[in-house]
Design an enzyme around this catalytic site. Structure first.
Site, PDB file in Angstrom:
ATOM      1  N   THR A 143      14.131   7.497  47.160  1.00  0.00           N
ATOM      2  CA  THR A 143      13.424   8.711  46.734  1.00  0.00           C
ATOM      3  C   THR A 143      14.002   9.252  45.432  1.00  0.00           C
ATOM      4  OG1 THR A 143      12.869   9.308  48.999  1.00  0.00           O
ATOM      5  CG2 THR A 143      12.883  11.090  47.388  1.00  0.00           C
ATOM      6  N   SER A 149       6.685  10.203  48.074  1.00  0.00           N
ATOM      7  CA  SER A 149       5.702   9.408  48.807  1.00  0.00           C
ATOM      8  C   SER A 149       5.140   8.243  47.993  1.00  0.00           C
ATOM      9  CB  SER A 149       4.542  10.308  49.265  1.00  0.00           C
ATOM     10  OG  SER A 149       4.994  11.267  50.196  1.00  0.00           O
ATOM     11  N   ALA A 253      14.011   2.128  60.123  1.00  0.00           N
ATOM     12  CA  ALA A 253      14.579   3.463  60.333  1.00  0.00           C
ATOM     13  C   ALA A 253      13.589   4.391  61.032  1.00  0.00           C
ATOM     14  CB  ALA A 253      14.993   4.057  58.988  1.00  0.00           C
ATOM     15  N   GLU A 374      11.135   9.818  55.256  1.00  0.00           N
ATOM     16  CA  GLU A 374      10.664   8.507  55.693  1.00  0.00           C
ATOM     17  C   GLU A 374       9.189   8.527  56.090  1.00  0.00           C
ATOM     18  OE1 GLU A 374      13.473   6.401  58.136  1.00  0.00           O
ATOM     19  OE2 GLU A 374      15.121   7.537  57.281  1.00  0.00           O
TER      20      GLU A 374
END
Length: 395
Positions: A143, A149, A253, A374
């Site tokens: 990120t 996103s 994850a 995430e």
């Protein structure tokens, strides 16, 4: 138990989900639950209030000694646990606090997973045993300040200089950043997006902590700054090019989050259940009133449906049949329902619900971050929307 005799009803396991677990699963769950009870729960409210996680390196080493770091990976000192066992560990750690589960997830499911799946044998030998033991903490840099996103728009860039690579850019909202000994950093190159194994003592690398958070306060969150960090040619992860690399790590994850969020929800539900039995108003426990019972029933439904969903997805992962869309299904549903359980629990506790004497508001604020990281709600909705309709609505 004789034929025809039903087991007693357990308010904390109303569906009898423990029947799905074998003795090894139960041993993993009970070990993680006891460790969290001894090492996290007595202190976490104070850590949260102070906005820090003191002793994080010692906690990492303890988790390593339990086999919890990279526990679903095989070899290199990793435990080789089943997906269900990994999920149970996530659930028990997040029942204590999302921050401690994030420490485990970022270490094992992001940074270690990337090296294990896409690294060279030399990279695996150099880093994975020390990360599995907790001697070295890892972080995962994807990120960026302007690209969350949409990771394809990342600006961090790696250019070749002779046989070396030179990395320049910034990463944001990085769990474990300032305490990490190694960072897996994703960057644009002339060949496409590549992953790099970056020792954090490399000149030009820094990781200032992010302060003033109202969520995940008992967790280390940092920015990564890469100012012409020079790396040797063998720092690149050789087995992947493109977004498939980081997205596959995120999928692993997210699976842990499906379980972990139910841990936070369970903690909030049990706090509300105990409180409803003890708190008296109008001459009787508030658990005796219809509205309170309706709330408890609805919370129990969503909590245990979410755990059932986690079990189902864990079985699919073990069989090699878990699709990314199914991970989105679980992450979207379970985190969203966990937040609602926390909010409803807070109403049962009344004004006490905002006190750190109880875990409810701490879990609720933590889950606001878990809801976003995430994969936001909107992104997982669009993943499912595309899967359902066959039409890509991302752009």
């Amino acid at each position: 138990m004789s034929a025809g005799t039903l087991p007693s009803f357990d308010p904390r396991d109303p569906l009898g989900l423990d029947d799905l677990l074998d003795p090894e699963d139960l041993a993993v769950r009970d070990t993680m639950r006891q460790w969290a009870a001894d090492r996290v729960l007595p202190h976490v409210a104070d850590w949260f209030e102070r906005g820090e996680m003191p002793g994080i390196r010692e906690l990492a080493r303890e988790l390593g000694s339990l086999g919890a770091l990279g526990m679903s990976l095989t070899g290199y000192g990793c435990a080789g646990a089943s997906p269900i066992q990994y999920g149970l560990a996530c659930l028990e750690l997040e029942a204590a606090d999302s921050g401690i589960r994030s420490l485990m997830s970022v270490q094992g499911s992001l940074s270690m997973y990337a090296i294990h799946r896409f690294g060279s044998e030399e990279q695996k030998q150099q880093w994975l045993p020390r990360m599995a033991s907790g001697e070295v903490i890892g972080c995962f840099g994807l990120t960026e300040p302007d690209h969350g996103s949409d990771p394809a728009g990342m600006r961090t860039y790696a250019k070749r200089d002779g046989s070396d690579w030179v990395l320049t850019g910034r990463k944001m909202w990085i769990t474990n950043g300032s305490v990490a000994g190694v960072a897996v950093v994703w960057a644009r190159t002339d060949e496409g997006i590549r992953g790099f194994v970056v020792p954090t003592d490399a000149p030009g690398f820094s990781a200032p902590d992010i302060k003033h958070k109202w969520s995940l306060r008992a967790s280390v969150t940092s920015e990564l700054v890469l100012d012409e960090v020079r790396l040797p040619a063998d720092a690149v992860l050789p087995e992947v090019t493109g977004l498939r690399g980081p997205l596959s790590c995120l999928g692993h994850a997210r699976y842990g989050i499906i379980w972990g969020s139910m841990g936070a929800a369970r903690s909030a539900f049990e706090a509300a259940l105990d409180y409803a039995r003890d708190r008296e108003q109008f001459g009787r426990p508030i658990g005796g009133f219809q509205l309170t019972q309706a709330k408890l029933a609805d919370m129990a439904l969503e909590l245990h449906k979410g755990i059932l969903l986690a079990h189902h997805l864990g079985r699919r992962m073990a069989a090699g049949r878990l699709r990314p869309e199914q991970v989105s299904f679980g992450k979207l549903n379970n985190v969203r329902e966990a937040i609602e359980i926390c909010r409803t629990s807070r109403t049962i506790l009344g004004a006490n619900g905002i006190s750190l004497e109880y875990p409810v508001m701490r879990h609720a604020t933590n889950l606001e971050s878990v809801l976003t990281y995430e994969g936001t709600v909107e992104m997982h909705q669009l993943v499912l929307g595309k899967a359902l309709t066959g039409i890509d609505a991302f752009r």
